[in-house]
Design an enzyme around this catalytic site. Structure first.
Site, PDB file in Angstrom:
ATOM      1  N   PHE A 144       0.852  -1.184   0.000  1.00 21.71           N
ATOM      2  CA  PHE A 144       0.000   0.000   0.000  1.00 21.71           C
ATOM      3  C   PHE A 144       0.888   1.234   0.000  1.00 21.71           C
ATOM      4  CE2 PHE A 144      -2.399   3.534   1.707  1.00 21.71           C
ATOM      5  CZ  PHE A 144      -3.575   3.444   0.985  1.00 21.71           C
ATOM      6  N   ASP A 231       9.267   2.632   1.630  1.00 18.90           N
ATOM      7  CA  ASP A 231       8.118   3.378   2.149  1.00 18.90           C
ATOM      8  C   ASP A 231       8.038   3.088   3.645  1.00 18.90           C
ATOM      9  OD1 ASP A 231       5.612   4.086   3.068  1.00 18.90           O
ATOM     10  OD2 ASP A 231       4.564   3.553   1.222  1.00 18.90           O
ATOM     11  N   LYS A 260       2.976  10.323   8.327  1.00 24.08           N
ATOM     12  CA  LYS A 260       2.209   9.913   9.504  1.00 24.08           C
ATOM     13  C   LYS A 260       2.729  10.513  10.819  1.00 24.08           C
ATOM     14  CE  LYS A 260      -0.025   5.750   7.699  1.00 24.08           C
ATOM     15  NZ  LYS A 260      -1.447   5.953   7.858  1.00 24.08           N
TER      16      LYS A 260
HETATM   17  N1  PLP Z   1       2.340   4.271   2.497  1.00 22.32           N
HETATM   18  C1  PLP Z   1       2.003   3.528   3.557  1.00 22.32           C
HETATM   19  C2  PLP Z   1       2.872   2.352   3.927  1.00 22.32           C
HETATM   20  C3  PLP Z   1       0.864   3.828   4.299  1.00 22.32           C
HETATM   21  O1  PLP Z   1       0.540   3.066   5.344  1.00 22.32           O
HETATM   22  C4  PLP Z   1       0.086   4.938   3.924  1.00 22.32           C
HETATM   23  C5  PLP Z   1      -1.159   5.273   4.644  1.00 22.32           C
HETATM   24  O2  PLP Z   1      -1.770   4.454   5.284  1.00 22.32           O
HETATM   25  C6  PLP Z   1       0.478   5.693   2.809  1.00 22.32           C
HETATM   26  C7  PLP Z   1       1.612   5.330   2.129  1.00 22.32           C
HETATM   27  C8  PLP Z   1      -0.329   6.878   2.359  1.00 22.32           C
HETATM   28  O3  PLP Z   1      -0.194   7.934   3.268  1.00 22.32           O
HETATM   29  P1  PLP Z   1      -1.231   9.160   3.227  1.00 22.32           P
HETATM   30  O4  PLP Z   1      -2.566   8.622   3.582  1.00 22.32           O
HETATM   31  O5  PLP Z   1      -0.678  10.122   4.252  1.00 22.32           O
HETATM   32  O6  PLP Z   1      -1.189   9.723   1.855  1.00 22.32           O
END
Ligand code: PLP
Length: 409
Positions: A144, A231, A260
């Protein structure tokens, strides 16, 4: 001029809200009025233990005095200028992120998706520098990475993508936790410029790779001149027991995206790059109106100070282990519990059946959790969690799982 009607009565509050919002979320029937530490309170002052922290955001818990002080003091001085001027707090936060990651330069946005978009653009620039006409990025099954078009394309979940075709080109999907599959892609695809992956898949179900997997990915990236891009949006900011999860694996990537917990709720995202990747963006290549403004960066600095001064990554490791062992002991006799796993305070309890209904059952017991990948209970509590609070999570969650197991046979 069109007339504007505002309908507002106490009774119709909820109905008006439901009608006026795009229906992107199925919301739980609760709204919180205030928070303190790991606890949230509704309008009747009922307390809920927050084992989700706004999905890994409130690492210092709610209403942390250092965050409140940073917000109020900075808001009283200066909230926003523009990236066309020097922003000293942005430079200081970039230096701190470079120091903790061992990388060299930072681009600031406002969210995780934006941090990943920056990483994806870096990968394409890297590919073009290597004379790859259409550079591709290897991404993982079950990943994700966000909801923008490029990040939902890189996400390995059809439900996130469905309806938004045509997707973005230039991504190659690879099985997760499978270095041989990655080698296979390397042997057969000369367009690859980078790999983007989570060190532990969060939304995908708290999927922890085998020891040595990240080091293998690093080795393959080095052998083929690919950027290794991690990520760390969910795993970062101390959650897994180190500031970044890759540090636990002894691996240094070329690019890290983080968001986050960095602002504890004030929107901020960062793409950190090292070596040649740090010099790929040049003026005019990329930008953001809000990204890295004085307010969000001052708060980010305050959050990093507390994480460092209070040794929160090490604390997360100890408290996380307490929750994992507690849950293993308390649910060991339950056949429906397949696995309890975690790294620091990123914890998953996998059941043998879909268990979305547990979220509301836990809410009724005063516990906030989440279920991901249909059958994995996900716990991402604040890193300031005490031992007593950890034990309360174990007790309340175990009671909810036992009741659920009884109902669902
Ligand atoms: N990458 C990961 C691993 C995530 O857990 C999330 C959100 O849950 C995102 C990217 C996307 O972040 P945002 O919702 O701040 O755009």
């Amino acid at each position: 001029m069109a007339a504007v009607f505002v309908l507002w009565t106490a009774d119709s509050d909820r109905a008006v809200t439901d009608n006026a919002l795009m229906q992107t979320y199925k919301r739980l029937p609760v709204a919180f009025e205030r928070g303190a530490g790991a606890w949230l309170y509704d309008s009747s002052e009922r307390a809920y233990l927050d084992a989700l922290a706004g999905i890994a955001v409130c690492v210092l818990g709610h209403s942390h005095p250092a965050v409140t002080r940073a917000i109020t003091a900075q808001a009283g001085r200066l909230i926003h200028t523009s990236n066309i001027y020097e922003i000293p707090a942005q430079t200081r936060l970039a230096e701190r992120l470079c120091a903790v990651s061992g990388l060299d330069r930072v681009f600031f946005g406002n969210s995780g998706a934006e941090a990943n978009e920056a990483a994806i653009k870096l990968a394409r620039l890297h590919g073009h520098h290597r004379d790859i006409e259409k550079p591709a990025i290897v991404v993982m099954e079950g990943a994700f990475h966000g909801r923008t078009l490029a990040t939902l394309t890189s996400t390995g979940n059809r439900r996130v993508q469905a309806g938004f075709e045509p997707l973005v080109s230039g991504f190659v999907r690879c099985p997760w936790n499978d270095p041989e599959a990655l080698e296979h892609i390397a042997r057969n695809n000369t367009s690859v410029a980078a790999v983007l992956l989570e060190p532990i898949q969060g939304e995908g179900g708290i999927r922890i790779p085998d020891p040595g997997y990240l080091a293998e990915v690093r080795r393959i990236c080095d052998a083929h001149g690919w950027l290794m891009m991690l990520d760390e949006i969910q795993t970062g900011n101390g959650r897994t027991g180190e500031f970044f999860a890759c540090q636990g694996a002894g691996v240094k990537p070329d690019v890290i995206s983080v968001a986050k917990g960095l602002g504890n709720g004030i929107p901020i995202g960062a793409c950190i790059a090292g070596g040649a990747a740090a010099d790929l963006f040049q003026p005019g290549n990329h930008g953001s109106t809000f990204g890295g403004n004085p307010l969000s960066c001052t708060v980010g600095l305050a959050v990093l100070d507390v994480i460092e001064q209070e040794g929160l990554p090490a604390h997360a490791a100890v408290i996380g282990q307490r929750i994992v062992s507690g849950l293993r002991d308390a649910t060991g006799d339950l056949e429906c519990v397949r696995d309890v796993r975690g790294a620091g305070l990123m914890i998953g309890v996998e059941l043998d059946r879909p268990c979305g209904a547990l979220v509301e059952a836990a809410l009724q017991r005063g516990l906030l959790i989440n279920v991901t990948a249909e059958s994995v209970i996900r716990l991402l509590p604040p890193l300031i969690l005490t031992e007593d609070e950890a034990d309360t999570i174990v007790e309340r969650l175990t009671a909810a799982i036992r009741e659920f197991a009884g109902h669902t046979g």
